[in-house]
Motif scaffolding. Sequence first.
Motif, PDB file in Angstrom:
ATOM      1  N   SER A  33       0.611  -0.976  -0.227  1.00 58.47           N
ATOM      2  CA  SER A  33      -0.269   0.394   0.050  1.00 58.47           C
ATOM      3  C   SER A  33       1.074   0.869   0.353  1.00 58.47           C
ATOM      4  O   SER A  33       0.490   2.337  -0.314  1.00 58.47           O
ATOM      5  CB  SER A  33      -0.857  -0.332   1.418  1.00 58.47           C
ATOM      6  N   CYS A  36       2.588   1.454  -3.481  1.00 55.88           N
ATOM      7  CA  CYS A  36       1.836   2.318  -4.640  1.00 55.88           C
ATOM      8  C   CYS A  36       1.147   3.981  -4.290  1.00 55.88           C
ATOM      9  O   CYS A  36       0.958   4.644  -5.534  1.00 55.88           O
ATOM     10  CB  CYS A  36       0.016   1.253  -4.107  1.00 55.88           C
ATOM     11  N   ASN A  37       1.259   4.121  -2.853  1.00 56.47           N
ATOM     12  CA  ASN A  37       0.859   5.620  -2.753  1.00 56.47           C
ATOM     13  C   ASN A  37       2.110   6.072  -3.046  1.00 56.47           C
ATOM     14  O   ASN A  37       2.050   7.504  -3.764  1.00 56.47           O
ATOM     15  CB  ASN A  37       1.380   5.847  -1.257  1.00 56.47           C
TER      16      ASN A  37
END
Length: 142
Positions: A33, A36-37
């Motif tokens: 996560s 991806c951010n």
Amino acid sequence: ALNALFFLPLQLTGNNRNHLDIAAKGRLLPSFSEACNMALTFSLTLICWVFFRAESIPHALDYLSGICSVSLFTIPEVNTVHLLFPVSFFIIIEWTGREGNYAIEKLGLEWRKPVRYTFYYALVLAILWFSGEDQQFIYFQF
């Protein structure tokens, strides 16, 4: 009413400060996560820079359409393999020093002075060697 307008920006500054933590704090790699951010933030920043640096909106859209064309999936003719090592090196330095005030703040503190100074001089020489040509400061355009 004038006081409310004057202090409005001061009141709004604390409302959107949710994501100020260091990515992957205390871990070697970020979570999926977080990765991806980071990729999304980096991509959006690059797209915004195109609009910021372009002469006009149509010029920026032209540039972005050229990036997103079929040529995106072809192998570039320019050989940039010689930049792979220094870019990877600087990314690793930045990533390992992300918890400090600057990337090399704690790097090599336990090394003997001659080794540490040799590293610092090599780093400065690498920056000078791989730096590009002079460019006009962006804000001089406005």
